[in-house]
Design a protein around this motif. Sequence first.
Motif, mmCIF file in Angstrom:
data_model
loop_
_atom_site.group_PDB
_atom_site.id
_atom_site.type_symbol
_atom_site.label_atom_id
_atom_site.label_comp_id
_atom_site.label_asym_id
_atom_site.label_seq_id
_atom_site.Cartn_x
_atom_site.Cartn_y
_atom_site.Cartn_z
ATOM 1 N N LYS A 109 121.193 33.354 70.074
ATOM 2 C CA LYS A 109 122.548 33.794 70.416
ATOM 3 C C LYS A 109 123.582 32.924 69.711
ATOM 4 N N ASN A 110 123.395 31.608 69.750
ATOM 5 C CA ASN A 110 124.308 30.707 69.043
ATOM 6 C C ASN A 110 124.272 30.951 67.540
ATOM 7 N N LEU A 111 123.089 31.239 67.030
ATOM 8 C CA LEU A 111 122.931 31.481 65.595
ATOM 9 C C LEU A 111 123.698 32.731 65.166
ATOM 10 N N PHE A 112 123.506 33.831 65.906
ATOM 11 C CA PHE A 112 124.102 35.107 65.499
ATOM 12 C C PHE A 112 125.596 35.179 65.782
ATOM 13 N N LEU A 113 126.045 34.539 66.838
ATOM 14 C CA LEU A 113 127.475 34.602 67.154
ATOM 15 C C LEU A 113 128.289 33.625 66.329
ATOM 16 N N ASN A 114 127.611 32.814 65.529
ATOM 17 C CA ASN A 114 128.301 31.886 64.629
ATOM 18 C C ASN A 114 127.720 32.025 63.216
ATOM 19 N N MET A 115 127.465 33.263 62.836
ATOM 20 C CA MET A 115 126.795 33.564 61.577
ATOM 21 C C MET A 115 127.646 33.192 60.369
ATOM 22 N N THR A 116 127.013 32.537 59.409
ATOM 23 C CA THR A 116 127.629 32.266 58.111
ATOM 24 C C THR A 116 126.788 32.952 57.045
ATOM 25 N N TYR A 117 127.318 33.000 55.829
ATOM 26 C CA TYR A 117 126.552 33.620 54.750
ATOM 27 C C TYR A 117 125.222 32.906 54.558
ATOM 28 N N GLU A 118 125.247 31.585 54.638
ATOM 29 C CA GLU A 118 124.031 30.801 54.428
ATOM 30 C C GLU A 118 122.980 31.115 55.498
ATOM 31 N N VAL A 119 123.427 31.202 56.733
ATOM 32 C CA VAL A 119 122.512 31.531 57.833
ATOM 33 C C VAL A 119 121.997 32.954 57.679
ATOM 34 N N GLU A 120 122.887 33.873 57.346
ATOM 35 C CA GLU A 120 122.488 35.273 57.155
ATOM 36 C C GLU A 120 121.440 35.399 56.062
ATOM 37 N N HIS A 121 121.668 34.692 54.964
ATOM 38 C CA HIS A 121 120.734 34.758 53.839
ATOM 39 C C HIS A 121 119.365 34.211 54.242
ATOM 40 N N GLU A 122 119.372 33.101 54.976
ATOM 41 C CA GLU A 122 118.107 32.489 55.393
ATOM 42 C C GLU A 122 117.364 33.399 56.362
ATOM 43 N N PHE A 123 118.074 33.972 57.333
ATOM 44 C CA PHE A 123 117.416 34.855 58.304
ATOM 45 C C PHE A 123 116.885 36.110 57.606
ATOM 46 N N GLY A 124 117.593 36.557 56.567
ATOM 47 C CA GLY A 124 117.148 37.722 55.811
ATOM 48 C C GLY A 124 115.802 37.523 55.150
ATOM 49 N N ARG A 125 115.406 36.262 54.972
ATOM 50 C CA ARG A 125 114.096 35.956 54.401
ATOM 51 C C ARG A 125 112.968 36.324 55.347
ATOM 52 N N SER A 126 113.309 36.711 56.571
ATOM 53 C CA SER A 126 112.297 37.215 57.500
ATOM 54 C C SER A 126 111.561 38.401 56.890
ATOM 55 N N ARG A 169 123.942 43.105 62.256
ATOM 56 C CA ARG A 169 125.158 43.501 62.954
ATOM 57 C C ARG A 169 124.837 43.983 64.364
ATOM 58 N N SER A 170 123.729 44.682 64.516
ATOM 59 C CA SER A 170 123.352 45.197 65.838
ATOM 60 C C SER A 170 122.931 44.073 66.778
ATOM 61 N N ILE A 171 122.268 43.059 66.236
ATOM 62 C CA ILE A 171 121.896 41.901 67.061
ATOM 63 C C ILE A 171 123.149 41.172 67.519
ATOM 64 N N ILE A 172 124.090 40.994 66.595
ATOM 65 C CA ILE A 172 125.358 40.334 66.945
ATOM 66 C C ILE A 172 126.071 41.116 68.040
ATOM 67 N N GLU A 173 126.113 42.425 67.908
ATOM 68 C CA GLU A 173 126.770 43.264 68.917
ATOM 69 C C GLU A 173 126.078 43.126 70.272
ATOM 70 N N LYS A 177 128.403 41.456 73.167
ATOM 71 C CA LYS A 177 128.832 42.354 74.247
ATOM 72 C C LYS A 177 127.916 42.253 75.456
ATOM 73 N N GLU A 178 126.880 41.417 75.333
ATOM 74 C CA GLU A 178 125.907 41.238 76.418
ATOM 75 C C GLU A 178 125.373 42.586 76.893
ATOM 76 N N LEU A 179 124.958 43.388 75.924
ATOM 77 C CA LEU A 179 124.421 44.714 76.233
ATOM 78 C C LEU A 179 123.064 44.588 76.917
ATOM 79 N N SER A 180 122.766 45.547 77.767
ATOM 80 C CA SER A 180 121.427 45.605 78.338
ATOM 81 C C SER A 180 120.439 45.947 77.222
#
Length: 201
Positions: A109-126, A169-173, A177-180
């Motif tokens: 949650k902390n990672l996605f709600l404070n996303m930077t390009y560097e973090v996004e790029h690294e997570f994209g390596r998944s 984007r969907s994970i961030i949302e 928004k604390e969606l169920s």
Amino acid sequence: MPKITFYNLPIEKREKLINAVKQEFSRVPLTQASISNIVKSARIPRGSFYQYFEDKEDAFFYLLEERVKRNQSEVYFLLNKYNGDIFEMMIAFFEKVITEQDENRNFLKNLFLNMTYEVEHEFGRSFNGYEANQQFIQFESKVNTELLHISNQEEFKYLMKILTSVLLRSIIEAFSKELSKEEAVRNFKLEITLLKRGLKK
């Protein structure tokens, strides 16, 4: 990346330090994290921290890289489970991320709600990155491309960019928004369905 002294630590001490790092980055995002809290929790001198990591960013990206490695294993498992269907894999992966519990959930949650390009790029390596390297070729080989309207590897690379962007984007949302779980998965499935169907009549 951690220094060689980190990897030379006895396993028990290394795990204790990793847990302290994870606890801090689960408590607050990277920008607010405190090395003082980490060393206090790990019960090591502050100077020892710098024997293992350059700074708190170094420790954070170590945790993120370890998470990405686990993600990669999960992605391959899901591709095998769904017979190479990239869309079903993405839905299952999304559901797994948003239903993580405890420290794992707080870290994400902390990672996605404070996303930077560097973090996004690294997570994209998944999904083994976007480049046409050996890892990406191996990843592509696990995907049933007969289900896709693509004609070459370049188009597949851009398809993965689109899917990964929608996923992030969907994970961030979901977190912001604390969606169920039910609402978040329903929304994501709708987006995936639109992509599968195509948007032009």
